[in-house]
Design an enzyme around this catalytic site. Structure first.
Site, PDB file in Angstrom:
ATOM      1  N   GLU A  68       0.863  -1.192   0.000  1.00 58.17           N
ATOM      2  CA  GLU A  68       0.000   0.000   0.000  1.00 58.17           C
ATOM      3  C   GLU A  68       0.894   1.235   0.000  1.00 58.17           C
ATOM      4  OE1 GLU A  68      -3.294   0.941  -0.199  1.00 58.17           O
ATOM      5  OE2 GLU A  68      -2.413   2.928   0.063  1.00 58.17           O
ATOM      6  N   ASP A 117      -7.100   1.799  -8.435  1.00 54.53           N
ATOM      7  CA  ASP A 117      -7.436   3.162  -8.864  1.00 54.53           C
ATOM      8  C   ASP A 117      -7.597   3.213 -10.389  1.00 54.53           C
ATOM      9  OD1 ASP A 117      -7.101   3.712  -6.225  1.00 54.53           O
ATOM     10  OD2 ASP A 117      -5.272   4.886  -6.440  1.00 54.53           O
ATOM     11  N   LYS A 121      -7.669   9.413 -16.928  1.00 51.89           N
ATOM     12  CA  LYS A 121      -7.060  10.148 -18.061  1.00 51.89           C
ATOM     13  C   LYS A 121      -6.147   9.228 -18.872  1.00 51.89           C
ATOM     14  CE  LYS A 121      -7.154  14.751 -16.083  1.00 51.89           C
ATOM     15  NZ  LYS A 121      -6.670  15.199 -14.770  1.00 51.89           N
ATOM     16  N   THR A 192     -13.553  -7.858  -0.476  1.00 50.18           N
ATOM     17  CA  THR A 192     -12.680  -6.766  -0.051  1.00 50.18           C
ATOM     18  C   THR A 192     -13.578  -5.666   0.517  1.00 50.18           C
ATOM     19  OG1 THR A 192     -12.689  -5.308  -1.990  1.00 50.18           O
ATOM     20  CG2 THR A 192     -11.345  -7.310  -2.138  1.00 50.18           C
ATOM     21  N   GLU A 193     -12.946  -4.674   1.121  1.00 51.99           N
ATOM     22  CA  GLU A 193     -13.730  -3.581   1.677  1.00 51.99           C
ATOM     23  C   GLU A 193     -14.539  -2.869   0.573  1.00 51.99           C
ATOM     24  OE1 GLU A 193     -11.335  -0.676   3.613  1.00 51.99           O
ATOM     25  OE2 GLU A 193     -13.079   0.410   4.351  1.00 51.99           O
ATOM     26  N   TYR A 194     -13.885  -2.581  -0.543  1.00 50.66           N
ATOM     27  CA  TYR A 194     -14.566  -1.896  -1.645  1.00 50.66           C
ATOM     28  C   TYR A 194     -15.627  -2.792  -2.286  1.00 50.66           C
ATOM     29  CZ  TYR A 194     -11.677   2.334  -1.905  1.00 50.66           C
ATOM     30  OH  TYR A 194     -11.081   3.536  -1.649  1.00 50.66           O
TER      31      TYR A 194
HETATM   32  N1  SAH Z   1      -7.884  -3.385  -2.282  1.00 46.92           N
HETATM   33  C1  SAH Z   1      -8.708  -2.613  -1.353  1.00 46.92           C
HETATM   34  C2  SAH Z   1      -8.513  -1.101  -1.532  1.00 46.92           C
HETATM   35  C3  SAH Z   1      -8.920  -0.563  -2.883  1.00 46.92           C
HETATM   36  S1  SAH Z   1      -8.572   1.193  -3.068  1.00 46.92           S
HETATM   37  C4  SAH Z   1     -10.162  -3.014  -1.509  1.00 46.92           C
HETATM   38  O1  SAH Z   1     -10.515  -3.658  -2.498  1.00 46.92           O
HETATM   39  O2  SAH Z   1     -10.956  -2.690  -0.617  1.00 46.92           O
HETATM   40  C5  SAH Z   1      -7.008   1.093  -3.916  1.00 46.92           C
HETATM   41  C6  SAH Z   1      -5.827   1.159  -2.956  1.00 46.92           C
HETATM   42  O3  SAH Z   1      -4.637   0.945  -3.702  1.00 46.92           O
HETATM   43  C7  SAH Z   1      -5.651   2.508  -2.272  1.00 46.92           C
HETATM   44  O4  SAH Z   1      -5.495   2.315  -0.880  1.00 46.92           O
HETATM   45  C8  SAH Z   1      -4.404   3.095  -2.918  1.00 46.92           C
HETATM   46  O5  SAH Z   1      -3.671   3.947  -2.049  1.00 46.92           O
HETATM   47  C9  SAH Z   1      -3.637   1.856  -3.299  1.00 46.92           C
HETATM   48  N2  SAH Z   1      -2.759   2.035  -4.471  1.00 46.92           N
HETATM   49  C10 SAH Z   1      -3.152   2.536  -5.660  1.00 46.92           C
HETATM   50  N3  SAH Z   1      -2.127   2.600  -6.513  1.00 46.92           N
HETATM   51  C11 SAH Z   1      -1.048   2.119  -5.846  1.00 46.92           C
HETATM   52  C12 SAH Z   1       0.309   1.955  -6.190  1.00 46.92           C
HETATM   53  N4  SAH Z   1       0.766   2.293  -7.398  1.00 46.92           N
HETATM   54  N5  SAH Z   1       1.155   1.437  -5.272  1.00 46.92           N
HETATM   55  C13 SAH Z   1       0.696   1.105  -4.037  1.00 46.92           C
HETATM   56  N6  SAH Z   1      -0.586   1.256  -3.651  1.00 46.92           N
HETATM   57  C14 SAH Z   1      -1.453   1.753  -4.533  1.00 46.92           C
END
Ligand code: SAH
Length: 212
Positions: A68, A117, A121, A192-194
């Site tokens: 993370e 994420d 863009k 997962t949480e999301y």
């Molecule tokens: N996997 C979790 C969180 C999803 S949100 C779920 O499904 O509930 C996406 C998370 O990935 C965020 O906390 C963000 O900070 C992290 N993240 C996004 N791009 C990243 C990167 N390049 N390196 C490390 N962490 C990253």
């Protein structure tokens, strides 16, 4: 996921024995770090760690590594481990682009991307975790028969991921546009949480499992 900057989170993380710090990153050292030869699996972008913590509890014979980038988010996973330690879960605060500094060639059995994420863009496409640029990094660290799993509720990101997978020459074990409607694929599914949040809103969950 971005939480308010929580003061002291960097210090808590720096002091935690559950976190593997940059000075200890050494490709090829993970079996030594865990002290056994069990398979190693990683979630990239783990957020607060609900998925990986549950997986680690369910599967004590698998070693899990959670990655993370934000310490304010990682802190939640650290706190959970401090409350209820698990020997088979380690955490890293890092930018995923550096993944090949952490794992050696073919060191990882399985990689999980959950609700990554979207970077909507076009010019940011290479930052998307299922992009061909990232697939090339996973190609280095994944075992020959290793698998990559990706779940999301973002249709554009999922379609992008399918295109990238094909362009990079990966193949799918399965692709679903409605994970929660597929009884077989739901066997052993850990939310997962999301996933909990977005499926409760009625969003379909997309998933693939791929290999090369
Ligand atoms: N996997 C979790 C969180 C999803 S949100 C779920 O499904 O509930 C996406 C998370 O990935 C965020 O906390 C963000 O900070 C992290 N993240 C996004 N791009 C990243 C990167 N390049 N390196 C490390 N962490 C990253």
């Amino acid at each position: 996921m971005r939480l308010r900057n929580i003061s002291g989170s960097r210090e808590v993380i720096a002091d935690s024995g559950f976190v593997v710090h940059e000075e200890d990153w050494r490709p090829g050292s993970w079996h030594e770090i865990f002290g056994n030869d069990n398979p190693i699996q990683a979630e990239i972008g783990m957020g607060k760690g609900k998925f990986l913590y549950t997986m680690a509890k369910l599967h004590p014979m698998i070693n899990y590594v959670g990655i993370e980038k934000y310490s304010s988010v990682l802190l939640r996973a650290v706190q959970k481990l401090e409350e209820e330690p698990l020997p088979n879960l380690k955490l890293l605060r890092m930018e995923a682009e550096e993944i090949t500094r952490v794992f050696g060639a073919r060191e990882v059995d399985r990689i999980y991307l959950n609700f990554s994420d979207p970077w909507p863009k076009d010019r940011h496409a290479k930052r998307r975790l299922p992009s061909r640029e990232f697939l090339a990094r996973y190609d280095v660290i994944l075992k020959k028969d290793g698998r990559l799993e990706f779940k999301t509720d973002n249709r554009e990101l999922f379609e992008f991921a399918l295109g990238e997978m094909e362009a990079a020459g990966w193949k799918a074990d399965y692709v679903t546009f409605d994970l929660h409607g597929d009884e077989k694929l739901m066997e052993g599914n850990v939310m997962t949480e999301y996933e909990e949040k977005f499926s409760a809103l009625g969003n379909p969950i997309y998933k693939y499992q791929i290999y090369r």
